[in-house]
Scaffold this motif. Structure first.
Motif, mmCIF file in Angstrom:
data_model
loop_
_atom_site.group_PDB
_atom_site.id
_atom_site.type_symbol
_atom_site.label_atom_id
_atom_site.label_comp_id
_atom_site.label_asym_id
_atom_site.label_seq_id
_atom_site.Cartn_x
_atom_site.Cartn_y
_atom_site.Cartn_z
ATOM 1 N N ALA A 1 16.746 47.124 42.419
ATOM 2 C CA ALA A 1 16.474 48.126 42.548
ATOM 3 C C ALA A 1 16.646 48.792 43.577
ATOM 4 O O ALA A 1 17.160 50.036 43.954
ATOM 5 C CB ALA A 1 14.998 47.984 42.446
ATOM 6 N N ALA A 2 17.121 47.384 44.860
ATOM 7 C CA ALA A 2 17.566 48.351 46.277
ATOM 8 C C ALA A 2 18.453 48.223 46.022
ATOM 9 O O ALA A 2 19.217 49.409 46.963
ATOM 10 C CB ALA A 2 17.767 46.531 46.996
ATOM 11 N N ASP B 1 20.650 49.475 43.961
ATOM 12 C CA ASP B 1 20.652 50.414 42.821
ATOM 13 C C ASP B 1 20.215 51.902 43.706
ATOM 14 O O ASP B 1 21.301 53.211 43.786
ATOM 15 C CB ASP B 1 19.995 50.987 41.269
ATOM 16 C CG ASP B 1 19.859 49.899 40.377
ATOM 17 O OD1 ASP B 1 21.608 49.444 40.624
ATOM 18 O OD2 ASP B 1 19.512 50.113 39.488
ATOM 19 N N ALA B 2 19.024 52.056 44.951
ATOM 20 C CA ALA B 2 19.139 52.502 45.591
ATOM 21 C C ALA B 2 20.389 53.261 46.224
ATOM 22 O O ALA B 2 20.087 53.953 47.371
ATOM 23 C CB ALA B 2 17.466 52.519 46.055
ATOM 24 N N ALA C 1 23.008 55.097 45.309
ATOM 25 C CA ALA C 1 22.668 56.497 44.811
ATOM 26 C C ALA C 1 22.092 57.107 45.702
ATOM 27 O O ALA C 1 21.848 58.466 46.415
ATOM 28 C CB ALA C 1 21.225 56.100 43.819
ATOM 29 N N ASP C 2 22.400 56.783 46.990
ATOM 30 C CA ASP C 2 21.328 57.438 48.651
ATOM 31 C C ASP C 2 23.428 57.736 49.110
ATOM 32 O O ASP C 2 24.148 57.312 49.508
ATOM 33 C CB ASP C 2 21.338 56.270 49.382
ATOM 34 C CG ASP C 2 20.573 56.979 50.935
ATOM 35 O OD1 ASP C 2 21.109 58.262 50.913
ATOM 36 O OD2 ASP C 2 19.511 56.587 51.073
#
Length: 254
Positions: free
Chosen positions: A37-38, A40-41, A44-45
């Motif tokens: 999740a980290a 992926d974030a 995406a940022d």
């Protein structure tokens, strides 16, 4: 996000810390999901350019949590592997900051990163053959890409520990730091990288990571397609203008 993974950011740099020091940061299912999740974030940022992956306490990561495995947990994520990044690393650059042990799956996670900064007392190893297993999370594929093949073969077959200073000599480690200084050293390297154009970083990582596996007939077409997206970007014009005007560029990531 799991409590076993800590996230912090400073400007364009994200730091992801595996925080299970009582288990030498061994990876269980929740930790795999949290790292995935980290990352992926991070991808995406658009305001983030570089990530640092490290471990809390005295060690980076001892690999898969065998107690969790024996209790029936599926540690690897389908299609993504251990820590959710072995098979699908982020598109952006990731630096592993290593203190203490990076063993088995922990070493394989480090190898899934693009650069390694390690303290002088860090140690690496793929001991799976000693346990009747193989390093099946990318270690046997990536290690020969990072150091001479015959040395990688030796380390995988006998499962011995690789001290950080030897790892640097073979080119596996980018930078060595005093004990306790790996994160600080990784941050210094991240600052250098984050000063550059975000699109250029992603494109450069893609070509360096995958270009040697492209069929010869596809090499130039694939590289040129990536080049086209970069050279026609706003950032390419901004880089040229900043150079001509003798000022720092202001990147927009497009």
């Amino acid at each position: 996000m799991s409590g076993t993974v800590l996230i912090s950011r400073d400007g364009a740099i994200l730091t992801v810390t595996i925080s299970r020091p009582e288990r030498r940061n061994a990876i269980d299912r929740a930790t795999s999901e949290a790292i995935a999740a980290a990352m992926d974030a991070f991808d995406a940022d658009d305001t983030l350019s570089v990530a640092i992956l490290t471990g809390a306490g005295d060690h980076f990561c001892a690999g898969m949590d065998l107690k969790a495995f024996l209790n029936g947990e599926r540690i690897e994520l389908k299609g993504r592997g251990l820590a959710g990044m072995i098979e699908t690393p982020p598109k952006k650059p990731v630096i592993a900051a290593i203190e203490g042990y990076a063993l088995a799956g922990g070493f394989e996670i480090a190898l899934a990163c693009d650069l390694i900064v390690a303290s002088e007392t860090a140690q690496f190893g793929l001991p799976e053959a000693k346990r009747g297993l193989i390093a099946g999370s990318g270690g046997l594929v990536r290690l020969p890409e990072r150091m001479p093949r015959q040395i990688a073969m030796e380390c995988a077959l006998n499962g011995r520990m690789i001290p950080a200073m030897e790892a640097e000599r073979w080119g596996l480690v980018n930078r060595l730091t005093p004990t306790g200084g790996a994160v600080e050293g990784a941050r210094a390297l991240a600052i250098e990288i984050a000063a550059n154009a975000p699109l250029s970083l992603v494109a450069t990582k893609e070509i360096v990571s995958a270009g040697h596996r492209w069929p010869e007939a596809e090499l130039w077409p694939r590289q040129n397609a990536i080049l086209e997206t970069v050279i026609t970007s706003e950032d390419a014009r901004e880089g040229a203008a900043a150079f001509a005007e003798k000022r720092a560029p202001i990147w927009r990531g497009r």
